[in-house]
Design a protein around this motif. Structure first.
Motif, short mmCIF file in Angstrom:
data_model
loop_
_atom_site.label_atom_id
_atom_site.label_comp_id
_atom_site.label_asym_id
_atom_site.label_seq_id
_atom_site.Cartn_x
_atom_site.Cartn_y
_atom_site.Cartn_z
N GLU A 185 0.85 -1.18 0.00
CA GLU A 185 0.00 0.00 0.00
C GLU A 185 0.88 1.24 0.00
OE1 GLU A 185 -3.56 2.26 2.51
OE2 GLU A 185 -2.75 0.36 3.23
N SER A 186 0.63 2.13 -0.94
CA SER A 186 1.42 3.36 -1.07
C SER A 186 0.90 4.40 -0.07
CB SER A 186 1.30 3.90 -2.50
OG SER A 186 2.09 5.04 -2.68
N LEU A 187 1.78 4.82 0.83
CA LEU A 187 1.41 5.77 1.89
C LEU A 187 2.21 7.06 1.72
CD1 LEU A 187 1.52 3.24 4.88
CD2 LEU A 187 -0.49 3.96 3.59
N VAL A 188 1.51 8.16 1.61
CA VAL A 188 2.18 9.44 1.35
C VAL A 188 2.89 9.96 2.61
CG1 VAL A 188 0.14 10.87 1.88
CG2 VAL A 188 1.90 11.74 0.32
N ARG A 189 4.04 10.55 2.39
CA ARG A 189 4.82 11.21 3.45
C ARG A 189 5.37 12.52 2.90
NH1 ARG A 189 2.43 7.89 5.75
NH2 ARG A 189 3.17 6.29 7.22
N LEU A 190 5.59 13.48 3.80
CA LEU A 190 6.18 14.77 3.43
C LEU A 190 7.48 14.94 4.20
CD1 LEU A 190 4.38 18.18 3.05
CD2 LEU A 190 6.46 18.02 4.44
N VAL A 191 8.54 15.30 3.49
CA VAL A 191 9.83 15.56 4.13
C VAL A 191 10.01 17.07 4.23
CG1 VAL A 191 12.32 15.18 4.05
CG2 VAL A 191 10.77 13.44 3.10
N ASP A 192 10.10 17.58 5.45
CA ASP A 192 10.20 19.03 5.62
C ASP A 192 11.64 19.51 5.48
OD1 ASP A 192 11.54 18.54 8.02
OD2 ASP A 192 9.84 19.08 9.30
N ASN A 193 11.86 20.80 5.66
CA ASN A 193 13.19 21.38 5.45
C ASN A 193 14.24 20.90 6.44
OD1 ASN A 193 12.56 22.85 3.18
ND2 ASN A 193 11.91 24.66 4.32
N GLU A 194 13.79 20.30 7.54
CA GLU A 194 14.72 19.76 8.53
C GLU A 194 14.86 18.24 8.38
OE1 GLU A 194 13.24 21.10 12.28
OE2 GLU A 194 13.68 23.21 11.86
N ASP A 195 14.37 17.73 7.25
CA ASP A 195 14.42 16.30 6.93
C ASP A 195 13.60 15.42 7.87
OD1 ASP A 195 15.97 16.57 4.64
OD2 ASP A 195 17.85 16.50 5.76
N ASN A 196 12.60 16.02 8.50
CA ASN A 196 11.65 15.22 9.27
C ASN A 196 10.63 14.61 8.30
OD1 ASN A 196 12.61 16.01 11.95
ND2 ASN A 196 11.77 18.02 11.48
N VAL A 197 10.33 13.35 8.50
CA VAL A 197 9.34 12.68 7.65
C VAL A 197 7.98 12.75 8.36
CG1 VAL A 197 8.66 10.53 6.53
CG2 VAL A 197 11.09 11.12 6.73
N LEU A 198 7.04 13.45 7.73
CA LEU A 198 5.75 13.71 8.35
C LEU A 198 4.66 12.83 7.76
CD1 LEU A 198 5.85 17.62 8.41
CD2 LEU A 198 6.74 16.03 10.12
N SER A 199 3.79 12.31 8.62
CA SER A 199 2.67 11.49 8.18
C SER A 199 1.55 12.40 7.67
CB SER A 199 2.17 10.61 9.32
OG SER A 199 1.57 11.41 10.32
#
Length: 232
Positions: free
Chosen positions: A45-59
């Motif tokens: 299952e493809s689950l979206v994530r966002l990588v912010d400017n501090e390289d934190n991976v956000l759900s």
């Protein structure tokens, strides 16, 4: 004051989302879906994530609901779909992607999804669209037309979070899905709540008779796992 703080927070999230799209930091994690008997991975299952400017991976809980109020939401949908098609080159398994009613009712997004499927027609038979329902469906005939089109292109259809919210057995008749995902709130309670158990049993029995596959979410421990095996 509370409204101003809320608006300021939402603007910050939207700006973070805009930058993530621009910098190609909307990524996909691929969660394995495991066969209940063999325990081998059947698909992902493809689950979206966002990588912010501090390289934190956000759900998604950190940004997706806010993004739905903007043009960025459709861009996220298309990026996840593109990520998923690229991932198919690295596995022989299928991949599921979440598609919302908002995606389908947005004519531009809908056309982009169909065009992407046509360009990747050789891989479309390994894509499953998990339909996310809500109570804001404006044009139900458009949903049905979209389902017929993607099925013609080889895509399989799943109903997500079945058993709660807006999903019901009428939707199964209308959508003719290949797969039903039973909501985790039912699954995690089947060992201690008879209502949840009976409902899951009813769903799985009906699905077997209709030759529809089922996926259980939130199989958190062996006790739940063994109880689910008894329903197969």
């Amino acid at each position: 004051l509370e409204e101003k703080l809320k608006a300021k927070k939402e603007l910050k999230i939207l700006e973070m989302t805009r930058l993530a799209i621009q910098q190609k930091k909307i990524i996909s994690y691929f969660q394995p879906i495991v066969h209940n008997v063999t325990q081998k991975t059947l698909k992902y299952e493809s689950l979206v994530r966002l990588v912010d400017n501090e390289d934190n991976v956000l759900s998604p809980i950190c940004f997706l609901d806010i993004a739905k109020k903007s043009k960025y939401y459709s861009e996220i949908t298309l990026l996840v779909l593109k990520n998923s098609f690229e991932a198919l080159s690295f596995t022989d398994r299928s991949i599921s992607v979440n598609i919302s009613m908002q995606d389908i009712e947005n004519e531009e997004t809908c056309d982009a999804i169909i065009n992407l499927l046509k360009k990747n027609k050789s891989k479309s038979n390994r894509i499953t669209f998990e339909l996310l329902e809500n109570d804001n469906i404006r044009d139900f005939s458009r949903i049905i037309s979209f389902i017929k089109t993607i099925k013609y292109l080889g895509v399989k259809v799943a109903i997500d979070d079945f058993g709660v919210g807006y999903s019901n057995f009428e939707r199964i008749i209308q959508y003719q899905p290949d797969l039903i995902k039973i909501d985790g709130s039912l699954i995690k309670n089947i060992t201690k709540d008879k209502f949840s158990y009976d409902l899951v049993e009813t769903i799985t029995t009906f699905a077997k008779k209709q030759n529809i596959k089922t996926v259980a979410e939130y199989v958190e421990n062996e006790k739940i796992y063994k109880l689910l095996l008894s329903l197969v």
